[in-house]
Design an enzyme around this catalytic site. Sequence first.
Site, PDB file in Angstrom:
ATOM      1  N   ARG A 228      68.392 -12.494 -42.278  1.00  0.00           N
ATOM      2  CA  ARG A 228      68.224 -13.716 -42.974  1.00  0.00           C
ATOM      3  C   ARG A 228      66.393 -14.234 -43.110  1.00  0.00           C
ATOM      4  NH1 ARG A 228      72.749 -12.506 -43.367  1.00  0.00           N
ATOM      5  NH2 ARG A 228      74.603 -13.659 -42.616  1.00  0.00           N
TER       6      ARG A 228
ATOM      7  N   SER B  74      75.202 -22.281 -42.823  1.00  0.00           N
ATOM      8  CA  SER B  74      74.773 -22.196 -41.445  1.00  0.00           C
ATOM      9  C   SER B  74      73.656 -22.737 -41.071  1.00  0.00           C
ATOM     10  CB  SER B  74      74.776 -20.644 -41.188  1.00  0.00           C
ATOM     11  OG  SER B  74      76.024 -19.997 -41.232  1.00  0.00           O
TER      12      SER B  74
ATOM     13  N   GLU C 261      68.018 -21.658 -39.591  1.00  0.00           N
ATOM     14  CA  GLU C 261      67.860 -20.875 -40.882  1.00  0.00           C
ATOM     15  C   GLU C 261      67.354 -21.694 -41.980  1.00  0.00           C
ATOM     16  OE1 GLU C 261      71.614 -18.308 -41.608  1.00  0.00           O
ATOM     17  OE2 GLU C 261      71.518 -19.241 -43.458  1.00  0.00           O
TER      18      GLU C 261
HETATM   19  P1  FAD Z   1      67.052 -23.835 -52.039  1.00  0.00           P
HETATM   20  O1  FAD Z   1      67.746 -24.450 -51.075  1.00  0.00           O
HETATM   21  O2  FAD Z   1      66.539 -24.543 -53.147  1.00  0.00           O
HETATM   22  O3  FAD Z   1      65.801 -23.029 -51.300  1.00  0.00           O
HETATM   23  C1  FAD Z   1      65.667 -22.515 -50.285  1.00  0.00           C
HETATM   24  C2  FAD Z   1      64.224 -21.767 -50.057  1.00  0.00           C
HETATM   25  O4  FAD Z   1      63.898 -21.064 -50.961  1.00  0.00           O
HETATM   26  C3  FAD Z   1      63.267 -22.905 -50.255  1.00  0.00           C
HETATM   27  O5  FAD Z   1      62.223 -22.645 -49.364  1.00  0.00           O
HETATM   28  C4  FAD Z   1      62.629 -22.778 -51.270  1.00  0.00           C
HETATM   29  O6  FAD Z   1      61.188 -23.252 -51.626  1.00  0.00           O
HETATM   30  C5  FAD Z   1      62.674 -21.389 -51.757  1.00  0.00           C
HETATM   31  N1  FAD Z   1      62.736 -21.095 -53.329  1.00  0.00           N
HETATM   32  C6  FAD Z   1      63.854 -21.614 -53.928  1.00  0.00           C
HETATM   33  N2  FAD Z   1      64.002 -20.838 -55.242  1.00  0.00           N
HETATM   34  C7  FAD Z   1      62.759 -20.312 -55.320  1.00  0.00           C
HETATM   35  C8  FAD Z   1      61.996 -19.383 -55.957  1.00  0.00           C
HETATM   36  N3  FAD Z   1      62.543 -19.291 -57.535  1.00  0.00           N
HETATM   37  N4  FAD Z   1      60.834 -18.926 -55.988  1.00  0.00           N
HETATM   38  C9  FAD Z   1      60.190 -19.138 -54.700  1.00  0.00           C
HETATM   39  N5  FAD Z   1      60.911 -19.703 -53.627  1.00  0.00           N
HETATM   40  C10 FAD Z   1      61.936 -20.407 -53.933  1.00  0.00           C
HETATM   41  N6  FAD Z   1      73.281 -18.126 -47.207  1.00  0.00           N
HETATM   42  C11 FAD Z   1      73.453 -16.818 -46.976  1.00  0.00           C
HETATM   43  O7  FAD Z   1      72.667 -16.041 -46.667  1.00  0.00           O
HETATM   44  N7  FAD Z   1      74.702 -16.312 -46.905  1.00  0.00           N
HETATM   45  C12 FAD Z   1      75.912 -17.251 -46.786  1.00  0.00           C
HETATM   46  O8  FAD Z   1      76.916 -16.746 -46.821  1.00  0.00           O
HETATM   47  C13 FAD Z   1      75.553 -18.626 -47.152  1.00  0.00           C
HETATM   48  N8  FAD Z   1      76.825 -19.511 -47.437  1.00  0.00           N
HETATM   49  C14 FAD Z   1      76.496 -20.633 -47.690  1.00  0.00           C
HETATM   50  C15 FAD Z   1      77.380 -21.642 -47.548  1.00  0.00           C
HETATM   51  C16 FAD Z   1      77.497 -23.139 -48.014  1.00  0.00           C
HETATM   52  C17 FAD Z   1      78.533 -23.774 -48.184  1.00  0.00           C
HETATM   53  C18 FAD Z   1      76.102 -23.488 -48.097  1.00  0.00           C
HETATM   54  C19 FAD Z   1      75.671 -24.785 -48.572  1.00  0.00           C
HETATM   55  C20 FAD Z   1      74.925 -22.755 -47.849  1.00  0.00           C
HETATM   56  C21 FAD Z   1      75.196 -21.233 -47.697  1.00  0.00           C
HETATM   57  N9  FAD Z   1      74.098 -20.368 -47.410  1.00  0.00           N
HETATM   58  C22 FAD Z   1      74.246 -18.964 -47.241  1.00  0.00           C
HETATM   59  C23 FAD Z   1      72.716 -20.896 -47.675  1.00  0.00           C
HETATM   60  C24 FAD Z   1      72.069 -20.791 -49.081  1.00  0.00           C
HETATM   61  O9  FAD Z   1      73.136 -20.932 -50.224  1.00  0.00           O
HETATM   62  C25 FAD Z   1      71.198 -19.749 -49.493  1.00  0.00           C
HETATM   63  O10 FAD Z   1      70.206 -19.388 -48.539  1.00  0.00           O
HETATM   64  C26 FAD Z   1      71.017 -19.594 -51.068  1.00  0.00           C
HETATM   65  O11 FAD Z   1      70.098 -18.842 -51.165  1.00  0.00           O
HETATM   66  C27 FAD Z   1      69.680 -20.829 -51.113  1.00  0.00           C
HETATM   67  O12 FAD Z   1      69.626 -21.038 -52.634  1.00  0.00           O
HETATM   68  P2  FAD Z   1      69.195 -22.096 -53.245  1.00  0.00           P
HETATM   69  O13 FAD Z   1      68.770 -22.001 -54.650  1.00  0.00           O
HETATM   70  O14 FAD Z   1      69.916 -23.411 -53.212  1.00  0.00           O
HETATM   71  O15 FAD Z   1      67.719 -22.213 -52.527  1.00  0.00           O
HETATM   72  P1  NAP Z   2      82.905 -15.145 -38.628  1.00  0.00           P
HETATM   73  O1  NAP Z   2      83.639 -14.420 -39.645  1.00  0.00           O
HETATM   74  O2  NAP Z   2      83.647 -16.180 -38.055  1.00  0.00           O
HETATM   75  O3  NAP Z   2      81.929 -14.534 -37.634  1.00  0.00           O
HETATM   76  C1  NAP Z   2      80.980 -15.177 -36.727  1.00  0.00           C
HETATM   77  C2  NAP Z   2      79.564 -14.431 -36.931  1.00  0.00           C
HETATM   78  O4  NAP Z   2      79.972 -13.323 -36.204  1.00  0.00           O
HETATM   79  C3  NAP Z   2      79.291 -14.110 -38.330  1.00  0.00           C
HETATM   80  O5  NAP Z   2      78.161 -15.038 -38.416  1.00  0.00           O
HETATM   81  C4  NAP Z   2      78.764 -12.830 -38.218  1.00  0.00           C
HETATM   82  O6  NAP Z   2      77.368 -12.432 -38.392  1.00  0.00           O
HETATM   83  C5  NAP Z   2      79.224 -12.122 -36.820  1.00  0.00           C
HETATM   84  N1  NAP Z   2      80.335 -11.287 -37.338  1.00  0.00           N
HETATM   85  C6  NAP Z   2      81.617 -11.247 -37.682  1.00  0.00           C
HETATM   86  N2  NAP Z   2      82.068  -9.918 -37.723  1.00  0.00           N
HETATM   87  C7  NAP Z   2      80.988  -9.304 -37.570  1.00  0.00           C
HETATM   88  C8  NAP Z   2      80.916  -7.782 -37.786  1.00  0.00           C
HETATM   89  N3  NAP Z   2      82.235  -6.919 -38.059  1.00  0.00           N
HETATM   90  N4  NAP Z   2      79.763  -7.182 -37.831  1.00  0.00           N
HETATM   91  C9  NAP Z   2      78.653  -7.917 -37.536  1.00  0.00           C
HETATM   92  N5  NAP Z   2      78.788  -9.111 -37.108  1.00  0.00           N
HETATM   93  C10 NAP Z   2      79.850  -9.922 -37.514  1.00  0.00           C
HETATM   94  O7  NAP Z   2      81.740 -15.763 -39.733  1.00  0.00           O
HETATM   95  P2  NAP Z   2      81.933 -16.987 -40.760  1.00  0.00           P
HETATM   96  O8  NAP Z   2      81.055 -18.010 -40.287  1.00  0.00           O
HETATM   97  O9  NAP Z   2      83.256 -17.218 -41.233  1.00  0.00           O
HETATM   98  O10 NAP Z   2      80.817 -16.227 -41.906  1.00  0.00           O
HETATM   99  C11 NAP Z   2      81.486 -15.233 -42.716  1.00  0.00           C
HETATM  100  C12 NAP Z   2      80.163 -14.639 -43.103  1.00  0.00           C
HETATM  101  O11 NAP Z   2      79.565 -15.496 -44.254  1.00  0.00           O
HETATM  102  C13 NAP Z   2      79.090 -14.268 -42.281  1.00  0.00           C
HETATM  103  O12 NAP Z   2      78.503 -13.042 -42.717  1.00  0.00           O
HETATM  104  C14 NAP Z   2      78.020 -15.434 -42.352  1.00  0.00           C
HETATM  105  O13 NAP Z   2      76.543 -15.065 -42.185  1.00  0.00           O
HETATM  106  C15 NAP Z   2      78.396 -15.853 -43.807  1.00  0.00           C
HETATM  107  N6  NAP Z   2      77.912 -17.274 -44.014  1.00  0.00           N
HETATM  108  C16 NAP Z   2      76.667 -17.559 -44.037  1.00  0.00           C
HETATM  109  C17 NAP Z   2      76.446 -18.902 -44.125  1.00  0.00           C
HETATM  110  C18 NAP Z   2      74.799 -19.236 -44.250  1.00  0.00           C
HETATM  111  O14 NAP Z   2      74.535 -20.485 -44.678  1.00  0.00           O
HETATM  112  N7  NAP Z   2      74.006 -18.562 -44.020  1.00  0.00           N
HETATM  113  C19 NAP Z   2      77.460 -19.871 -44.408  1.00  0.00           C
HETATM  114  C20 NAP Z   2      78.546 -19.396 -44.237  1.00  0.00           C
HETATM  115  C21 NAP Z   2      78.810 -17.933 -44.166  1.00  0.00           C
HETATM  116  P3  NAP Z   2      76.537 -12.474 -39.722  1.00  0.00           P
HETATM  117  O15 NAP Z   2      76.147 -14.022 -39.891  1.00  0.00           O
HETATM  118  O16 NAP Z   2      75.368 -12.116 -39.191  1.00  0.00           O
HETATM  119  O17 NAP Z   2      77.182 -11.643 -40.604  1.00  0.00           O
END
Ligand code: FAD
Ligand code: NAP
Length: 338
Positions: free
Chosen positions: A163, A238, A334
């Site tokens: 991340r 998250s 994050e």
């Molecule tokens: P923004 O929120 O608009 O921006 C985020 C950052 O990126 C800011 O610092 C911004 O300045 C920068 N940025 C955006 N676009 C550009 C660009 N073109 N050039 C330079 N900088 C830029 N993330 C995960 O990794 N895994 C997930 O599973 C995941 N699940 C999510 C679920 C939900 C319900 C929500 C609300 C969020 C989730 N996220 C997840 C977080 C988020 O969706 C991601 O990080 C996504 O990539 C953000 O995109 P955005 O366009 O909305 O970015």
């Molecule tokens: P989950 O399945 O309930 O698991 C909880 C956490 O344990 C996850 O965050 C994941 O880490 C870790 N995990 C689970 N199984 C794993 C495996 N086999 N190997 C390594 N790590 C494991 O998680 P959840 O909250 O429902 O999310 C599911 C996936 O979607 C995850 O990968 C999570 O990162 C992603 N997610 C991300 C966001 C965001 O905003 N970043 C929001 C929602 C969901 P990791 O997160 O490192 O994968």
Amino acid sequence: MLRENVSLQAYNTFGIDVQARWFIEIDSLTRATEFLVDNLNAGQDVYILGGGSNLLLTDDLQGLVLCNRIMGKEVVKEDEKHVYLKVGAGENWHELVLYCLAQDWGGIENLSLIPGCVGAAPIQNIGAYGVELKDVFVELETLSLATGNPRRFDANACGFGYRDSYFKRTGKGKYLITSVTLRLNKAPHQLNTSYGAIEAELAQQHDGPYTIQNVSKAVIAIRQSKLPDPAEIGNSGSFFKNPVISASAFGELQAQHPSVPHYPQSDGPVKVPAGWLIEQAGWKGKRIGDYGVHERQALVLVNYGRASGQDIFALSEEIMQSVLDQFQIQLEREVNVW
Ligand code: FAD
Ligand code: NAP
């Protein structure tokens, strides 16, 4: 068109109502270059906005918010096994996933239903269900916010981590990402179903053999059952990263809490789900007025209505302190805090 004093409430998934002093949506590379060069001497802070799904807005922004809407998809190279797809940074990520599935191009099906734009995906190397952007990443193109000059970054220059990337560290706030090129797989596909509940969800769908389209549907179903939809409850996914701690620190933690879930990393350290730590510290489902911790997912902080970014930031501080006190683990946010 450049606008003044624009509410950002509709532009962030937390639904926080702050104002941008200046705001512009830009939908072409030419316009972006012209605009950046014209504004070089304006001396104001520039904030790049995608879908606003990884942001916490804590105050009005005095500078310029540049909302990236550069669109387009182009196959720039193809061989027997792969398609190289160059995508405009303003394209919606999940729509891109669906487009690739419709062409039967694999590699990003596990990243279904992640909100936001393609240009933000490299910023935190988006990841879910065992796949990260870096697994399919080839290169990206940028414009420097300081000079308007173009620069291309390959995977090495992006410095991807968990991340994390160069753009969250020394490259923070320095570039506008304008396109991202991905290497997608042609059939036959290798599925990545070892993570979480994917296999169980697939088995509920049918007996197999499974396709990348089935995997995407399974991921979508799991996500919809666990995560709050930002259209209904404001959130940024998250809020914290899962901490990765040393093997010895984990040994001590496990001695005190034998049931702690954990995921050993290949090089020795151990990942501990932040959601578990926050739940153990008593925060899951806690609501304070218009904000709180989601009842099904302790990693997600939510805005039930009119919370301010400062309310949510203060809550995140309290959570971090209580996890530190109870487990001696320092959580890291994050989301990007502006
Ligand atoms: P923004 O929120 O608009 O921006 C985020 C950052 O990126 C800011 O610092 C911004 O300045 C920068 N940025 C955006 N676009 C550009 C660009 N073109 N050039 C330079 N900088 C830029 N993330 C995960 O990794 N895994 C997930 O599973 C995941 N699940 C999510 C679920 C939900 C319900 C929500 C609300 C969020 C989730 N996220 C997840 C977080 C988020 O969706 C991601 O990080 C996504 O990539 C953000 O995109 P955005 O366009 O909305 O970015
Ligand atoms: P989950 O399945 O309930 O698991 C909880 C956490 O344990 C996850 O965050 C994941 O880490 C870790 N995990 C689970 N199984 C794993 C495996 N086999 N190997 C390594 N790590 C494991 O998680 P959840 O909250 O429902 O999310 C599911 C996936 O979607 C995850 O990968 C999570 O990162 C992603 N997610 C991300 C966001 C965001 O905003 N970043 C929001 C929602 C969901 P990791 O997160 O490192 O994968």
